[in-house]
Design a protein around this motif. Structure first.
Motif, mmCIF file in Angstrom:
data_model
loop_
_atom_site.group_PDB
_atom_site.id
_atom_site.type_symbol
_atom_site.label_atom_id
_atom_site.label_comp_id
_atom_site.label_asym_id
_atom_site.label_seq_id
_atom_site.Cartn_x
_atom_site.Cartn_y
_atom_site.Cartn_z
ATOM 1 N N PHE A 1 59.287 9.121 30.126
ATOM 2 C CA PHE A 1 60.078 8.896 28.957
ATOM 3 C C PHE A 1 59.027 9.197 27.814
ATOM 4 O O PHE A 1 59.561 9.617 26.658
ATOM 5 N N LEU A 2 58.027 8.539 27.936
ATOM 6 C CA LEU A 2 57.135 8.448 26.572
ATOM 7 C C LEU A 2 56.479 9.923 26.303
ATOM 8 O O LEU A 2 56.461 10.325 25.288
ATOM 9 N N VAL A 3 56.250 10.417 27.468
ATOM 10 C CA VAL A 3 55.713 11.868 27.370
ATOM 11 C C VAL A 3 57.024 12.777 26.914
ATOM 12 O O VAL A 3 56.902 13.665 25.904
ATOM 13 N N MET A 4 58.039 12.675 27.269
ATOM 14 C CA MET A 4 59.102 13.497 26.865
ATOM 15 C C MET A 4 59.702 13.313 25.583
ATOM 16 O O MET A 4 60.188 14.108 24.744
ATOM 17 N N ARG A 5 59.541 12.069 25.162
ATOM 18 C CA ARG A 5 59.895 11.521 23.679
ATOM 19 C C ARG A 5 58.776 12.281 22.820
ATOM 20 O O ARG A 5 59.026 12.876 21.479
ATOM 21 N N ARG A 6 57.750 12.476 23.056
ATOM 22 C CA ARG A 6 56.581 12.922 22.484
ATOM 23 C C ARG A 6 56.854 14.318 22.373
ATOM 24 O O ARG A 6 56.628 15.328 20.908
ATOM 25 N N VAL A 7 57.250 15.003 23.417
ATOM 26 C CA VAL A 7 57.303 16.697 23.371
ATOM 27 C C VAL A 7 58.778 16.915 22.607
ATOM 28 O O VAL A 7 58.560 17.738 21.734
ATOM 29 N N CYS A 8 59.746 16.165 22.654
ATOM 30 C CA CYS A 8 61.003 16.398 22.040
ATOM 31 C C CYS A 8 61.127 15.894 20.738
ATOM 32 O O CYS A 8 61.500 16.640 19.688
#
Length: 377
Positions: free
Chosen positions: A312-319
């Motif tokens: 979740f944290l990585v996808m939030r940074r990407v998106c």
């Protein structure tokens, strides 16, 4: 978590009064359909893939309700609450370690998860509820409209509404399939309510689906490797302990220690005519073996929630471009990382300055007006 699940499944087994455990069998059917879905997609067997998708989300739960309604209606929600509360606590501890390099005490993480239990349950239940409700509405409408000859012709004109309902259900299925691991971390990392958590998780899933699948595959491979190492270490340790302890303990000691594996720890060599002390000793050994194996499976459960939080944290940074260090904490406005006025006053901080007011009157600065060629020269 595993002990609580075992107790709830035991109560479900007592309620349905049937051989086998209906909820456990339902979970096994869903897992088998999930494997079948992946295999059908890989081999391009699309009709079979459609059937597996419907079986996972609709047929398996409905069959569980029909076979054991009381056990399903009572125990399944309790299992959901228990799962998301424990998962939320693990997710919070993982988030603070990943984002802040700071550990969170287990009581604090569990207390925060319990306070957020409605949002956690809602985040998981809303997509599934939407799938079931829309499907039920279409089933009732189909039974009311297509059973009568004259009405069926009129209903066929509006068949497009059924197709729209089917597309909505399929999109929700895809969102749950891709983003179900993001729902609980969205609540624990951002303080979002259930609706916001679903919207954010689904938005990230559909915005970067290939990135999400790639990260999920990497985490799965890492989890398989970790599980293999844990199973080898614990299984070998169990066998070594049994072989070493029973080497010179004679037949009586070997019967007490028994033979076990990392999967099954209930096997015993104790004869029925053994003294009560030997039976008690054998029972204690099996109890220790069970605790030992449960700890190993607990490591797998912990890794799953930690991986979901990192995903979740990585996808939030990407998106969204948000840094991993931006976490919601109690005292902040829910769904944001902004401190509330109550929290600022509680710690004695001054309130934020008011926004600047527009100046009205003769002292207000006048804007420069371009009147065209008349003011030139």
């Amino acid at each position: 978590f595993l002990i609580g699940c075992a107790l709830l499944l035991g109560v479900a087994d007592w309620l349905d009064g049937q051989p086998g455990n209906i909820l456990h069998e339902c979970g096994l059917r869903i897992a088998a359909d999930a494997r079948g879905l992946l295999g059908a997609i890989w081999d391009a067997r699309w009709n079979e893939a459609y059937e597996h998708a419907v079986a996972i989300f609709i047929r398996a739960p409905w069959g569980c309700v029909r076979q054991a309604p009381w056990a399903t209606v009572i125990i399944a929600p309790l299992l959901l609450i228990w799962t998301v509360v424990i998962g939320g606590a693990i997710s919070r501890t993982a988030a603070t370690e990943l984002a802040w390099s700071r550990t969170t005490g287990w009581p604090d993480a569990l207390a925060l998860s319990i306070r957020r239990w409605r949002s956690l349950v809602g985040a998981v239940a809303i997509p599934l509820g939407a799938i079931w409700i829309v499907t039920l509405i279409m089933a009732v409408a189909g039974a009311a409209l297509f059973r009568v000859q004259v009405v069926s012709v009129i209903a066929a004109v509006g068949w497009g509404f059924f197709l729209l309902g089917g597309v909505f259900v399929s999109v929700m299925m895809l969102g749950v399939w891709l983003g179900h691991w993001l729902l609980v971390p969205a609540v624990m990392c951002e303080g979002a309510d259930s609706i916001d958590a679903v919207q954010h998780a689904f938005a990230m899933s559909f915005a970067r689906p290939l990135r999400l699948v790639l990260y999920a595959i990497l985490l799965t491979v890492q989890g398989v490797l970790l599980g293999t190492v844990v199973a080898m270490v614990m299984g070998t340790g169990l066998i070594v302990a049994q072989l070493a302890a029973s080497k010179w303990s004679g037949d009586r000691g070997a019967a007490i220690i028994g033979t076990s594996s990392i999967i099954s720890v209930a096997e015993s060599l104790m004869p029925a005519s053994s003294p009560p002390t030997n039976k008690a000793a054998a029972g204690l050994v099996r109890a220790w073996n069970t605790i030992f194996v449960v700890i190993g499976f607990g490591a797998a459960v912990s890794y799953a929630w930690c991986a979901a939080t990192g995903l979740f944290l990585v996808m939030r940074r990407v998106c969204d471009g948000q840094e991993m260090s931006e976490l919601w904490s109690p005292g902040m406005i829910e769904g944001t990382t902004t401190e509330s006025l109550q929290a600022r006053s509680a710690r004695g901080a001054p309130p934020p300055p008011p926004p600047p007011q527009a100046v009205v009157g003769p002292s207000a600065p006048q804007a420069i007006v371009d009147n065209g060629p008349a003011d030139e020269g």
